[in-house]
Motif scaffolding. Structure first.
Motif, PDB file in Angstrom:
ATOM      1  N   ALA A 156      -7.223  -0.262   3.078  1.00  0.00           N
ATOM      2  CA  ALA A 156      -6.167  -1.044   2.429  1.00  0.00           C
ATOM      3  C   ALA A 156      -6.078  -2.453   3.009  1.00  0.00           C
ATOM      4  O   ALA A 156      -5.881  -3.420   2.259  1.00  0.00           O
ATOM      5  CB  ALA A 156      -4.827  -0.330   2.559  1.00  0.00           C
ATOM      6  N   PHE A 164       0.853  -1.179   0.000  1.00  0.00           N
ATOM      7  CA  PHE A 164       0.000   0.000   0.000  1.00  0.00           C
ATOM      8  C   PHE A 164       0.889   1.230   0.000  1.00  0.00           C
ATOM      9  O   PHE A 164       1.545   1.534   0.989  1.00  0.00           O
ATOM     10  CB  PHE A 164      -0.919  -0.005   1.227  1.00  0.00           C
ATOM     11  CG  PHE A 164      -1.844   1.170   1.312  1.00  0.00           C
ATOM     12  CD1 PHE A 164      -2.579   1.583   0.210  1.00  0.00           C
ATOM     13  CD2 PHE A 164      -1.995   1.865   2.493  1.00  0.00           C
ATOM     14  CE1 PHE A 164      -3.440   2.670   0.290  1.00  0.00           C
ATOM     15  CE2 PHE A 164      -2.856   2.940   2.586  1.00  0.00           C
ATOM     16  CZ  PHE A 164      -3.579   3.344   1.483  1.00  0.00           C
ATOM     17  N   GLN A 165       0.922   1.912  -1.122  1.00  0.00           N
ATOM     18  CA  GLN A 165       1.675   3.155  -1.219  1.00  0.00           C
ATOM     19  C   GLN A 165       0.686   4.292  -1.025  1.00  0.00           C
ATOM     20  O   GLN A 165      -0.115   4.574  -1.906  1.00  0.00           O
ATOM     21  CB  GLN A 165       2.380   3.268  -2.567  1.00  0.00           C
ATOM     22  CG  GLN A 165       3.296   4.459  -2.660  1.00  0.00           C
ATOM     23  CD  GLN A 165       4.384   4.444  -1.590  1.00  0.00           C
ATOM     24  OE1 GLN A 165       5.023   3.440  -1.346  1.00  0.00           O
ATOM     25  NE2 GLN A 165       4.579   5.565  -0.944  1.00  0.00           N
ATOM     26  N   THR A 184       2.911  -1.437   4.505  1.00  0.00           N
ATOM     27  CA  THR A 184       2.607  -0.009   4.373  1.00  0.00           C
ATOM     28  C   THR A 184       3.899   0.794   4.486  1.00  0.00           C
ATOM     29  O   THR A 184       4.909   0.292   4.983  1.00  0.00           O
ATOM     30  CB  THR A 184       1.609   0.464   5.451  1.00  0.00           C
ATOM     31  OG1 THR A 184       2.271   0.580   6.708  1.00  0.00           O
ATOM     32  CG2 THR A 184       0.411  -0.470   5.566  1.00  0.00           C
ATOM     33  N   LEU A 193      -5.723   3.308   5.816  1.00  0.00           N
ATOM     34  CA  LEU A 193      -5.069   2.056   6.201  1.00  0.00           C
ATOM     35  C   LEU A 193      -6.094   0.951   6.396  1.00  0.00           C
ATOM     36  O   LEU A 193      -5.889  -0.188   5.944  1.00  0.00           O
ATOM     37  CB  LEU A 193      -4.241   2.258   7.469  1.00  0.00           C
ATOM     38  CG  LEU A 193      -2.971   3.085   7.290  1.00  0.00           C
ATOM     39  CD1 LEU A 193      -2.451   3.579   8.632  1.00  0.00           C
ATOM     40  CD2 LEU A 193      -1.911   2.290   6.543  1.00  0.00           C
ATOM     41  N   SER A 202       3.092   6.122   8.260  1.00  0.00           N
ATOM     42  CA  SER A 202       1.742   5.917   7.732  1.00  0.00           C
ATOM     43  C   SER A 202       0.656   6.641   8.523  1.00  0.00           C
ATOM     44  O   SER A 202      -0.405   6.924   7.989  1.00  0.00           O
ATOM     45  CB  SER A 202       1.404   4.420   7.707  1.00  0.00           C
ATOM     46  OG  SER A 202       2.220   3.727   6.804  1.00  0.00           O
ATOM     47  N   LEU A 237       3.325  -2.585   9.374  1.00  0.00           N
ATOM     48  CA  LEU A 237       3.058  -1.147   9.419  1.00  0.00           C
ATOM     49  C   LEU A 237       4.403  -0.440   9.368  1.00  0.00           C
ATOM     50  O   LEU A 237       5.154  -0.436  10.348  1.00  0.00           O
ATOM     51  CB  LEU A 237       2.283  -0.820  10.695  1.00  0.00           C
ATOM     52  CG  LEU A 237       1.661   0.539  10.856  1.00  0.00           C
ATOM     53  CD1 LEU A 237       0.760   0.896   9.677  1.00  0.00           C
ATOM     54  CD2 LEU A 237       0.856   0.602  12.134  1.00  0.00           C
TER      55      LEU A 237
END
Length: 117
Positions: free
Chosen positions: A24, A6-7, A38, A21, A42, A81
């Protein structure tokens, strides 16, 4: 094993970042991923340190971490994360802390580095 990346474009609103988040995590699980990765920072990315300070709390009180843990448990996938800014437990510094969250929402591992204030 399928992984998901996840960008995201984290910003100054931790609630909005947590929303992204959570989405995602759900999308990764629906896509068959076993783990979602991630990026760093984030939960909050803010160049204004005075404004950011009100959102930097200890790990145990971090609402973004809590929401990702719940999302991971609900989706049944692991989440790496990238990192969150958290208050250090021993002094007034901030830490850039990475978390590995398992499919039950438990934090399996963490790694920190100090951030200058």
């Amino acid at each position: 094993m399928r992984i998901a990346l996840f960008q995201m474009r984290a910003g100054i609103d931790p609630g909005a970042n947590a929303d992204a988040l959570e989405r995602a995590v759900g999308e990764a699980a629906r896509g068959g991923a076993s783990i979602l990765f991630t990026p760093e920072m984030s939960g909050l990315l803010d160049r204004n340190r005075a404004r950011a300070a009100s959102h930097i709390v200890a790990e145990a009180q971090n609402p973004v971490l809590e929401r990702v843990r719940v999302a991971a448990a609900e989706a049944g996938i692991w989440v790496s994360l990238g990192s969150l800014a958290v208050a250090a437990e021993t002094d007034t510094r901030w830490c850039n802390r990475s978390f590995l969250i398992d499919s039950t929402g438990a934090v399996e591992s963490r790694m920190s580095s100090g951030l200058p204030q």
